[in-house]
Design an enzyme around this catalytic site. Structure first.
Site, mmCIF file in Angstrom:
data_model
loop_
_atom_site.group_PDB
_atom_site.id
_atom_site.type_symbol
_atom_site.label_atom_id
_atom_site.label_comp_id
_atom_site.label_asym_id
_atom_site.label_seq_id
_atom_site.Cartn_x
_atom_site.Cartn_y
_atom_site.Cartn_z
ATOM 1 N N LEU A 1 5.977 -22.988 18.483
ATOM 2 C CA LEU A 1 6.677 -23.990 17.823
ATOM 3 C C LEU A 1 6.557 -25.131 18.691
ATOM 4 O O LEU A 1 6.331 -25.133 19.997
ATOM 5 C CB LEU A 1 8.124 -23.626 17.676
ATOM 6 C CG LEU A 1 8.419 -22.436 16.656
ATOM 7 C CD1 LEU A 1 9.913 -22.249 16.683
ATOM 8 C CD2 LEU A 1 7.819 -22.885 15.175
ATOM 9 N N CYS A 2 6.700 -26.385 18.207
ATOM 10 C CA CYS A 2 6.817 -27.652 18.656
ATOM 11 C C CYS A 2 7.886 -27.581 19.813
ATOM 12 O O CYS A 2 9.108 -27.159 19.791
ATOM 13 C CB CYS A 2 7.230 -28.639 17.625
ATOM 14 S SG CYS A 2 7.823 -30.371 18.495
ATOM 15 N N PRO A 3 7.666 -28.150 21.042
ATOM 16 C CA PRO A 3 6.606 -29.129 21.461
ATOM 17 C C PRO A 3 5.645 -28.240 21.984
ATOM 18 O O PRO A 3 4.453 -28.594 22.562
ATOM 19 C CB PRO A 3 7.079 -29.990 22.407
ATOM 20 C CG PRO A 3 8.137 -29.287 23.326
ATOM 21 C CD PRO A 3 8.646 -28.094 21.911
ATOM 22 N N ASP B 1 1.684 -23.993 13.840
ATOM 23 C CA ASP B 1 2.847 -25.044 13.590
ATOM 24 C C ASP B 1 2.343 -25.895 12.928
ATOM 25 O O ASP B 1 1.441 -26.817 13.635
ATOM 26 C CB ASP B 1 3.631 -25.261 14.796
ATOM 27 C CG ASP B 1 4.901 -26.073 14.599
ATOM 28 O OD1 ASP B 1 5.373 -26.095 13.638
ATOM 29 O OD2 ASP B 1 5.125 -26.912 15.475
#
Lengths: 419, 80, 240
Positions: free
Chosen positions: B17-19, B44
């Site tokens: 997932l981000c980042p 993502d």
């Protein structure tokens, strides 16, 4: 390092000086009560992570360059020159701090270590030694804000798939995820990716909210980097968007620091008064449930479940009851961690640590306390309304083979809704 | 076409997932020579905007983006 | 008064009081000279009313209840140290004026007994707590964090206490003579009454006054300024 460079770096302390910081510089007695408050000191035993020591590094620079005592009897007060060694220590201790402020809670003088960390970061950036990865992430966010037209199509493209999922979930082919909708009541600010968009869309759909999705992510790496200018620029993307769409409020997703930046820091930093409210999605969900706008009709979760108070949501923003209220609506076996609420231990992932690969081992090590806390509850599900916490809990789950499930409150609520 | 690009390093960023997709690319960019290419596979959707803006900040280039089902494939060229 | 006593137990006392008062005022002025950041970052939960904030401020500044949870021994000794400090201050007021209310109730002999027990207890308690703090400072991580000032202050206080306790337990000077000396200071013509001037404990008294003077002079410029600053810090704790 030449004297001019030293003075420039130390000068940051003078430029950033304010009354609060000066109190903190003057009143610490180095009693070290904070040693038992910091999960990083407790798990590593390294004095570098002792909160009072973190502050002491800055205090030594202050004494050396800005006090008479440092000039007249430096030996007594231990002033320190700004040199490579000091900057190394400063870097290590500053970018490792999660900003949980548990030390402030236990400090008899309520000294807030994050004020020292803020000025330390500013000094490091001036010395050209700010965290590179955080600078890149902050830079990327600013670029995205400057050239949003370039990215708009990508975002719309991305939302198409998510919209389809939403329509399936709610059984309504007209359900949509609005962006750029002028006159919406609320602007919802999610995170990059769709995992914080879909559950919110389900909830907004059922609550019949007049909402629109922000094109920007809530996370603020400028804040973690310690660069106020960038932090403002990143937050301002959302503020400007809200202004042009004339919304009544900005609702921030479950992301602790993003909410705090917007609610407690932005107005002071940008020196402007915001014409709309800032709220967290948890607060709003609790309101929807109380007002009967959403119906949680699914059977309650039977598996034992515990709640991790994110530092930025609990101790630092005051949301203790709303999450618990919601959890009790959807879970039958809710178990508190000990300690909890304002005394809760930091998970070890805050402060942008999850985005700094060189701190991966460190945050796993310093997450030990959290692992023990969770194990003691016997819970199989851990809920936490903060993305940083959840990323850290995911890592802990994997590295310590905990076999638990980590989830957000939004997901709990969205799953409990039967359409 | 993908076959035209010589890939120096493959990165599997699926499920991150981000980042983290951005962080992994940043971490690995120095492992390829200047002019070299990283092929990164992410799931993502946020990375669709994140990785190109990261590249612009750091002075690198996303030379090509493909989408295969749920996968997003970036070809990131190191420019400096 | 011999010239040395006159200098130390006379002139220097005025200097010390002046430095203490003006120095403390100057430190407060220094704080207020700097702009206050408009960022408000109190901790939650926090009292909403002004009265509630006031109560919390007093509770946090005088009793620091959260310290007990992490280091009970430290909490007890520090509490004793501060209470002892207040006790010592109050006790010394008797050297200015007799506490007539108590003295009338107890009679001369009773009052002497009372002063011996209360003053004695405070003196011992203070010595024990300062000793605890000194020993603690020699342990890690406290010593890793310590700077010379931390030891210097504790040792200075310990010396003052040792001398004070000597005067209390072994001295042959009595309250009336001390009062005469204090009154001479207040009249700006410092002098020792004969009983002190000829006493064998005179040099203990002079040393006690000397070290106390040093503490007062150092006070505003050392970490002891936390005695004032703690209210500022603890007030920030509940602001939003």
């Amino acid at each position: 390092m030449d004297e001019k460079a030293q003075k420039t770096i130390a000068g940051v302390l003078d430029k950033r000086m304010n009354r609060q910081l000066l109190y903190y510089l003057d009143i610490c007695t180095r009693c070290s009560i904070c040693k038992d408050a910091c999960h990083q000191y407790v798990t590593t035993g390294d004095v570098l992570y002792l909160p009072a020591y973190r502050a002491e590094i800055i205090r030594r620079v202050y004494k050396k360059y800005f006090t008479r005592s440092g000039k007249f009897y430096p030996a007594l007060s231990e002033g320190s020159e700004v040199d490579e060694k000091l900057l190394d220590e400063l870097y290590k201790t500053t970018y490792a701090c999660t900003g949980c402020r548990r030390c402030m809670y236990y400090c008899p003088f309520s000294i807030d270590t994050t004020w020292f960390m803020a000025v330390a970061k500013a000094m490091l950036i001036t010395a050209g030694r700010g965290s590179q990865i955080l600078a890149e992430l902050a830079g990327a966010a600013v670029i995205k804000g400057e050239s949003i037209d370039l990215f708009k199509d990508i975002i719309i493209e991305m939302l198409k798939d998510t919209e389809k999922e939403l329509q399936e979930r709610v059984g309504n082919p007209k359900a949509n995820i609005p962006i750029d909708k002028k006159g919406a009541d609320l602007l919802y600010v999610a995170l990059a990716g769709t995992h914080t968009i879909l559950p919110a869309a389900v909830i907004f759909h059922q609550a019949k909210a007049n909402w629109t999705l922000s094109m920007f992510e809530a996370a603020n790496y400028g804040y973690f980097l310690g660069d106020v200018k960038q932090a403002v620029a990143i937050a301002k993307r959302i503020i400007d968007e809200a202004r042009s769409l004339e919304v009544k409020e900005i609702v921030i997703t479950e992301c602790g620091h993003a909410y705090r930046v917007m609610q407690f820091l932005y107005e002071a930093w940008a020196k402007e008064k915001l014409p709309f409210k800032i709220r967290g999605i948890v607060e709003l969900m609790a309101e929807y449930i109380k007002q009967g706008k959403i119906n949680l009709t699914q059977d309650k979760i039977k598996e034992p479940l515990t709640y991790h108070d994110p530092c930025q949501v609990g101790r630092n923003a005051g949301f203790y009851e709303e999450p618990r209220y919601i959890i009790n609506q959807v879970a039958a076996d809710f178990r508190e961690m000990t300690p909890n609420r304002e005394k809760n231990w930091c998970c070890g992932g805050g402060g942008g640590l999850v985005a700094q690969p060189d701190l991966d081992d460190f945050r796993i090590k310093t997450g030990e306390i959290k692992v023990e806390q969770i194990k003691k509850t016997g819970a199989r599900i851990v809920v936490s309304p903060c993305e940083n916490c959840r990323l850290q809990l995911d890592s802990l789950n994997e590295k310590y083979n905990m076999g638990i499930q980590i989830t957000s409150i939004m997901d709990l609520v969205a799953n409990a809704i039967t359409i | 076409m993908a076959e035209d690009l010589k890939v120096d390093l493959e990165l599997d960023l699926k499920g991150l997932l981000c980042p983290l997709p951005m962080v992994r690319v940043s971490q690995n960019i120095t492992k390829v020579p200047v002019g070299g290419i990283i092929r990164a596979v992410a799931t993502d959707l946020g990375s669709l905007a994140d990785i190109p803006s990261w590249a612009r900040t750091t002075g690198n280039e996303v030379v090509k983006t493909e989408r295969v089902d749920k996968e997003i494939i970036f070809y990131v060229k190191r420019l400096k | 008064m011999d010239w040395f006593s006159y200098l130390v137990a006379g002139i220097l006392v005025y200097v010390a009081v002046a430095v203490f008062l003006f120095g403390t005022a100057f430190r407060i002025y220094q704080w207020f000279r700097v702009t206050r950041s408009s960022v408000k970052l109190g901790l939650f939960p926090r009292p909403k009313s002004t009265l509630g904030r006031g109560f919390k401020l007093v509770k946090d500044s005088f009793f620091y209840p959260q310290v007990r949870e992490v280091d009970a021994a430290m909490w007890i000794f520090v509490l004793l140290l501060h209470l002892g400090g207040i006790g010592a201050f109050v006790g010394h007021l008797r050297l200015f004026n007799e506490f007539t209310l108590i003295a009338n109730a107890l009679g001369d002999e009773g009052m002497a007994q009372f002063a011996m027990w209360t003053g004695g207890t405070v003196g011992i308690v203070l010595m024990v707590s300062v000793t605890y703090l000194i020993l603690r400072r020699f342990k890690s991580p406290y010593k890793d964090l310590a700077i010379p000032e931390d030891y210097l202050l504790l040792i200075l206080v310990l010396v003052i206490l040792l001398l004070g306790n000597h005067l209390r337990f072994f001295g042959d000077i009595h309250v009336a003579e001390y009062r005469e000396y204090i009154h001479s200071l207040l009249a700006f013509s410092p002098a020792f009454p004969e009983a002190i001037a000829e006493s064998s404990t005179k040099w203990v008294l002079v040393s006690h006054v000397l070290t106390a003077n040093l503490l007062f002079i150092y006070f505003p410029f050392s970490k002891l300024i936390h005695a004032v600053g703690t209210f500022a810090g603890n007030l920030i704790r509940s602001e939003v």
